[in-house]
Design an enzyme around this catalytic site. Structure first.
Site, PDB file in Angstrom:
ATOM      1  N   ARG A 105     -12.422   4.134  -7.238  1.00 35.90           N
ATOM      2  CA  ARG A 105     -10.987   4.198  -7.571  1.00 35.90           C
ATOM      3  C   ARG A 105     -10.769   4.038  -9.074  1.00 35.90           C
ATOM      4  O   ARG A 105      -9.931   4.707  -9.658  1.00 35.90           O
ATOM      5  CB  ARG A 105     -10.213   3.139  -6.779  1.00 35.90           C
ATOM      6  CG  ARG A 105     -10.015   3.545  -5.313  1.00 35.90           C
ATOM      7  CD  ARG A 105      -9.836   2.370  -4.407  1.00 35.90           C
ATOM      8  NE  ARG A 105      -8.583   1.675  -4.617  1.00 35.90           N
ATOM      9  CZ  ARG A 105      -8.369   0.411  -4.231  1.00 35.90           C
ATOM     10  NH1 ARG A 105      -9.320  -0.269  -3.629  1.00 35.90           N
ATOM     11  NH2 ARG A 105      -7.205  -0.153  -4.448  1.00 35.90           N
ATOM     12  N   ARG A 118      -7.338 -10.277  -3.063  1.00 34.41           N
ATOM     13  CA  ARG A 118      -6.140  -9.710  -2.418  1.00 34.41           C
ATOM     14  C   ARG A 118      -6.240  -9.736  -0.898  1.00 34.41           C
ATOM     15  O   ARG A 118      -7.261  -9.374  -0.320  1.00 34.41           O
ATOM     16  CB  ARG A 118      -5.958  -8.272  -2.899  1.00 34.41           C
ATOM     17  CG  ARG A 118      -4.772  -7.569  -2.282  1.00 34.41           C
ATOM     18  CD  ARG A 118      -4.238  -6.484  -3.158  1.00 34.41           C
ATOM     19  NE  ARG A 118      -5.052  -5.267  -3.159  1.00 34.41           N
ATOM     20  CZ  ARG A 118      -4.765  -4.198  -3.891  1.00 34.41           C
ATOM     21  NH1 ARG A 118      -3.715  -4.195  -4.676  1.00 34.41           N
ATOM     22  NH2 ARG A 118      -5.545  -3.143  -3.838  1.00 34.41           N
ATOM     23  N   ARG A 175      -7.849  -4.882   2.516  1.00 30.14           N
ATOM     24  CA  ARG A 175      -7.759  -3.426   2.642  1.00 30.14           C
ATOM     25  C   ARG A 175      -9.153  -2.839   2.766  1.00 30.14           C
ATOM     26  O   ARG A 175     -10.092  -3.311   2.132  1.00 30.14           O
ATOM     27  CB  ARG A 175      -7.067  -2.860   1.393  1.00 30.14           C
ATOM     28  CG  ARG A 175      -5.608  -2.583   1.624  1.00 30.14           C
ATOM     29  CD  ARG A 175      -4.888  -2.226   0.372  1.00 30.14           C
ATOM     30  NE  ARG A 175      -5.467  -1.110  -0.369  1.00 30.14           N
ATOM     31  CZ  ARG A 175      -4.832  -0.506  -1.380  1.00 30.14           C
ATOM     32  NH1 ARG A 175      -3.628  -0.912  -1.730  1.00 30.14           N
ATOM     33  NH2 ARG A 175      -5.398   0.480  -2.024  1.00 30.14           N
ATOM     34  N   LYS A 224       1.640  -2.108  -9.489  1.00 37.67           N
ATOM     35  CA  LYS A 224       2.602  -1.026  -9.211  1.00 37.67           C
ATOM     36  C   LYS A 224       3.505  -1.398  -8.035  1.00 37.67           C
ATOM     37  O   LYS A 224       4.704  -1.175  -8.063  1.00 37.67           O
ATOM     38  CB  LYS A 224       1.878   0.291  -8.912  1.00 37.67           C
ATOM     39  CG  LYS A 224       1.025   0.805 -10.049  1.00 37.67           C
ATOM     40  CD  LYS A 224       0.520   2.215  -9.792  1.00 37.67           C
ATOM     41  CE  LYS A 224      -0.401   2.350  -8.595  1.00 37.67           C
ATOM     42  NZ  LYS A 224      -1.710   1.688  -8.716  1.00 37.67           N
ATOM     43  N   ARG A 239      -1.151  11.432  -9.419  1.00 37.87           N
ATOM     44  CA  ARG A 239      -2.417  10.773  -9.701  1.00 37.87           C
ATOM     45  C   ARG A 239      -3.394  11.737 -10.363  1.00 37.87           C
ATOM     46  O   ARG A 239      -4.518  11.371 -10.664  1.00 37.87           O
ATOM     47  CB  ARG A 239      -3.015  10.320  -8.366  1.00 37.87           C
ATOM     48  CG  ARG A 239      -3.421   8.881  -8.316  1.00 37.87           C
ATOM     49  CD  ARG A 239      -3.923   8.619  -6.914  1.00 37.87           C
ATOM     50  NE  ARG A 239      -4.450   7.308  -6.765  1.00 37.87           N
ATOM     51  CZ  ARG A 239      -3.727   6.273  -6.327  1.00 37.87           C
ATOM     52  NH1 ARG A 239      -2.459   6.417  -6.050  1.00 37.87           N
ATOM     53  NH2 ARG A 239      -4.302   5.104  -6.178  1.00 37.87           N
TER      54      ARG A 239
HETATM   55  P1  ADP Z   1      -4.326   1.712  -5.453  1.00 34.15           P
HETATM   56  O1  ADP Z   1      -3.364   2.122  -6.528  1.00 34.15           O
HETATM   57  O2  ADP Z   1      -4.542   0.240  -5.384  1.00 34.15           O
HETATM   58  O3  ADP Z   1      -5.625   2.470  -5.498  1.00 34.15           O
HETATM   59  P2  ADP Z   1      -2.797   3.114  -3.374  1.00 34.15           P
HETATM   60  O4  ADP Z   1      -2.227   2.473  -2.183  1.00 34.15           O
HETATM   61  O5  ADP Z   1      -1.854   3.682  -4.373  1.00 34.15           O
HETATM   62  O6  ADP Z   1      -3.724   1.988  -4.028  1.00 34.15           O
HETATM   63  O7  ADP Z   1      -3.796   4.284  -2.942  1.00 34.15           O
HETATM   64  C1  ADP Z   1      -4.807   4.065  -2.011  1.00 34.15           C
HETATM   65  C2  ADP Z   1      -5.589   5.348  -1.757  1.00 34.15           C
HETATM   66  O8  ADP Z   1      -4.702   6.367  -1.233  1.00 34.15           O
HETATM   67  C3  ADP Z   1      -6.224   6.010  -2.982  1.00 34.15           C
HETATM   68  O9  ADP Z   1      -7.490   5.440  -3.311  1.00 34.15           O
HETATM   69  C4  ADP Z   1      -6.361   7.464  -2.492  1.00 34.15           C
HETATM   70  O10 ADP Z   1      -7.430   7.604  -1.599  1.00 34.15           O
HETATM   71  C5  ADP Z   1      -5.077   7.668  -1.706  1.00 34.15           C
HETATM   72  N1  ADP Z   1      -3.956   8.177  -2.544  1.00 34.15           N
HETATM   73  C6  ADP Z   1      -2.803   7.525  -2.853  1.00 34.15           C
HETATM   74  N2  ADP Z   1      -2.013   8.296  -3.620  1.00 34.15           N
HETATM   75  C7  ADP Z   1      -2.677   9.473  -3.790  1.00 34.15           C
HETATM   76  C8  ADP Z   1      -2.398  10.671  -4.491  1.00 34.15           C
HETATM   77  N3  ADP Z   1      -1.253  10.825  -5.196  1.00 34.15           N
HETATM   78  N4  ADP Z   1      -3.312  11.675  -4.455  1.00 34.15           N
HETATM   79  C9  ADP Z   1      -4.453  11.544  -3.768  1.00 34.15           C
HETATM   80  N5  ADP Z   1      -4.802  10.440  -3.086  1.00 34.15           N
HETATM   81  C10 ADP Z   1      -3.924   9.401  -3.097  1.00 34.15           C
END
Ligand code: ADP
Length: 243
Positions: free
Chosen positions: A195, A151, A184, A41, A116
């Protein structure tokens, strides 16, 4: 004479239609990128952002920045993210609303990591934002695990590397600043499992939600095989934006 008149009418009716076709890419400005962790993404979002000259907004980045701050919420956000759980809608929405109010989003934006959950998709629609294009990056679990374990990131800029497929020029150092690369906090085995689970339980229904919406609204929903190398996925993304 009547024949010519008919031809003229037909032509003038058809021509504007033809002329409006290439403009379709211009209309695709509110884009949602959906995909499991490490599906690309961030990478594809940056590519779309460069191509269409619109900002990419990652709720993960917004939350990481908030977690670094010294607000009351920062510790809570940090804990939730490190465990791989979803941050409550109210917090994510308040950060997103603030970001969407900035001037650079006027011509459009790409949302990475939002919505999400179905509740977030509904909230976005309630904000009066109509999404034109939903791009879903599909990846097998085994590929995800391999990508995440290799990563490494430069925390300050968000630049991402992979030990095997995209190594930094100097091992362990960011190409641009020379600063140390890190893993991370939520790239641990337990957090990744959570996740992935939250992706299939909470985020996958968002795809079905948009597919339902697309029956009555001009929303394009495109599924892309993101197991492939970055440039091949990029070609598919370009095609999705142009078709
Ligand atoms: P990835 O897609 O690799 O899991 P992100 O950077 O998009 O990584 O998200 C990391 C974390 O941030 C998620 O595991 C969650 O805890 C939080 N997060 C991100 N976007 C949202 C969202 N829209 N709603 C709730 N939590 C979120």
């Amino acid at each position: 004479m009547l024949k010519y008149l008919l031809c003229f009418c037909l032509l003038s009716w058809c021509l504007p239609l033809q002329a409006s076709e290439p403009a379709q890419i211009e209309n695709v400005k509110h884009i949602v990128l959906i995909g499991p962790p490490a599906s690309g993404k961030g990478t594809q979002g940056a590519f779309i952002s460069d191509t269409l000259k619109i900002p990419k907004i990652s709720t993960g980045d917004l939350l990481r920045a908030e977690a670094q701050s010294t607000t009351l919420l920062s510790e809570q956000i940090k804990d939730i993210m490190a465990k791989g759980d979803l941050v409550p809608d109210a917090i994510v929405l308040s950060l997103l609303r603030k970001r969407l109010a900035q001037e650079d989003t006027k011509n459009g934006f790409i949302l990475d990591g939002f919505p999400r959950a179905e509740s977030q998709a509904v909230e976005l629609a309630n904000m009066g934002i109509s999404i034109n294009c939903v791009i879903i990056l599909e990846v097998d679990d085994a590929v995800i695990i391999d990508r995440i374990s290799g990563r490494r990131i430069h925390a300050a800029s968000g630049r991402s590397y992979h030990l095997k497929t995209k190594p930094p020029k100097v091992p362990g150092k960011d190409d641009v600043t020379g600063e140390a690369l890190t893993q991370r906090e939520d790239d641990t085995k337990e957090a990744i499992e959570k996740r992935l689970k939250s992706y299939s339980m909470q985020t996958k229904p968002v795809i079905a939600w948009y597919e339902e919406q697309a029956k009555t609204q001009p929303i394009k929903v495109v599924h892309i095989d993101s197991n492939k190398p970055i440039d091949e996925v990029q070609k598919a993304v370009s095609k999705a934006l142009k078709d």
